[in-house]
Design a protein around this motif. Structure first.
Motif, PDB file in Angstrom:
ATOM      1  N   TYR A  74     -33.777 -15.663  46.545  1.00 56.64           N
ATOM      2  CA  TYR A  74     -34.284 -16.271  46.095  1.00 56.64           C
ATOM      3  C   TYR A  74     -33.629 -17.547  45.617  1.00 56.64           C
ATOM      4  O   TYR A  74     -34.352 -18.708  45.797  1.00 56.64           O
ATOM      5  N   ARG A 126     -40.245  -7.753  46.301  1.00 64.14           N
ATOM      6  CA  ARG A 126     -40.242  -9.194  45.421  1.00 64.14           C
ATOM      7  C   ARG A 126     -40.558  -9.925  45.454  1.00 64.14           C
ATOM      8  O   ARG A 126     -41.052 -11.237  44.905  1.00 64.14           O
ATOM      9  N   ASP A 129     -42.964 -11.291  48.122  1.00 59.83           N
ATOM     10  CA  ASP A 129     -44.165 -11.998  47.297  1.00 59.83           C
ATOM     11  C   ASP A 129     -44.383 -12.806  46.345  1.00 59.83           C
ATOM     12  O   ASP A 129     -44.970 -13.805  46.187  1.00 59.83           O
ATOM     13  N   GLU A 130     -42.805 -13.235  45.788  1.00 58.53           N
ATOM     14  CA  GLU A 130     -42.816 -14.439  45.160  1.00 58.53           C
ATOM     15  C   GLU A 130     -42.719 -15.419  45.707  1.00 58.53           C
ATOM     16  O   GLU A 130     -43.210 -16.635  45.400  1.00 58.53           O
TER      17      GLU A 130
END
Length: 229
Positions: A74, A126, A129-130
């Motif tokens: 991220y 996660r 998905d983000e």
């Protein structure tokens, strides 16, 4: 695509040099040198947040192997300049939709594309998905990482960007362009190991040559990829 505003391929990876080594040749290298496309590799380990640059951990629920942690990926993504809500963020995965020439054409019209290259047993869902907007597979098999898949997609996409290939005709009669596989190609000598070039190609009648090539493309497609017809 204007060289002043090249299409930018951003690759989130544990092995930046692998991407540079794989793409820094031939047509793609010329496109990079001419400023038509831009390759930006972001090393996920630079965002590990620990002294050993560790980016993986054991999976919740048990199982073999390790999973890439979401935070470094991220943060690597957030470090890229110019990315907005319209940017394609592609996760390379065997679970993705099959990569096709039509997808390559769509990608070739973008300004920024981000590729997420996984390793080990995969990536924490996660972060996918983000940030991911697309998930692509280059075939029904598993690779050790997403880098080779990213290079395949970049290569297929980049060659469709205007001015990357020297002639527009270079892509017009290729496999998949007209829903068919490409006809066979021949060059000198006219006879090789007893095998002759089809006589129609030597006659100079362009209408007959075009008819022959179209017929052969249909026959090859019917035999090898009838699903395309």
């Amino acid at each position: 695509m204007n060289p002043a505003n090249p299409i930018k391929f951003h690759v989130l990876t544990l092995f930046p040099q692998m991407i540079f080594d794989g793409l820094n040749h031939s047509v793609i290298k010329r496109a990079i040198d001419n400023g038509i496309i831009f390759i930006n590799c972001v090393n996920i380990r630079d965002f590990a947040g620990n002294k050993h640059n560790k980016v993986d951990d054991y999976p919740y629920g048990g199982g073999t192997g390790l999973i890439m942690r979401p935070q470094p990926i991220y943060e690597a993504y957030r470090s890229i300049e110019g990315v907005d809500k319209n940017t394609i963020v592609c996760h390379l995965s065997p679970r993705g939709r099959p990569f096709t020439q039509q997808i390559a054409k769509h990608y070739a019209g973008q300004s920024n594309i981000v590729f997420i290259c996984g390793h080990y047993e995969g990536i924490d869902q996660r972060v996918i998905d983000e940030i991911a907007t697309d998930e692509i597979s280059i075939g029904d098999y598993v690779l050790t990482g997403g880098e080779l898949a990213a290079m395949v997609v970049i290569d297929a996409t980049a060659r469709l960007v205007p001015n990357v290939l020297s002639k527009k005709e270079a892509t017009e009669n290729e496999s998949f362009e007209n829903g068919l596989l490409e006809h066979s190609q021949y060059t000198r000598p006219p006879i090789f190991l007893g095998r002759e070039v089809p006589s129609v190609l030597l006659g100079g009648n362009h209408k007959e040559i075009e008819k022959y090539r179209q017929t052969q493309a249909i026959e090859i497609t019917a035999k090898r990829r009838p699903d395309l017809l």
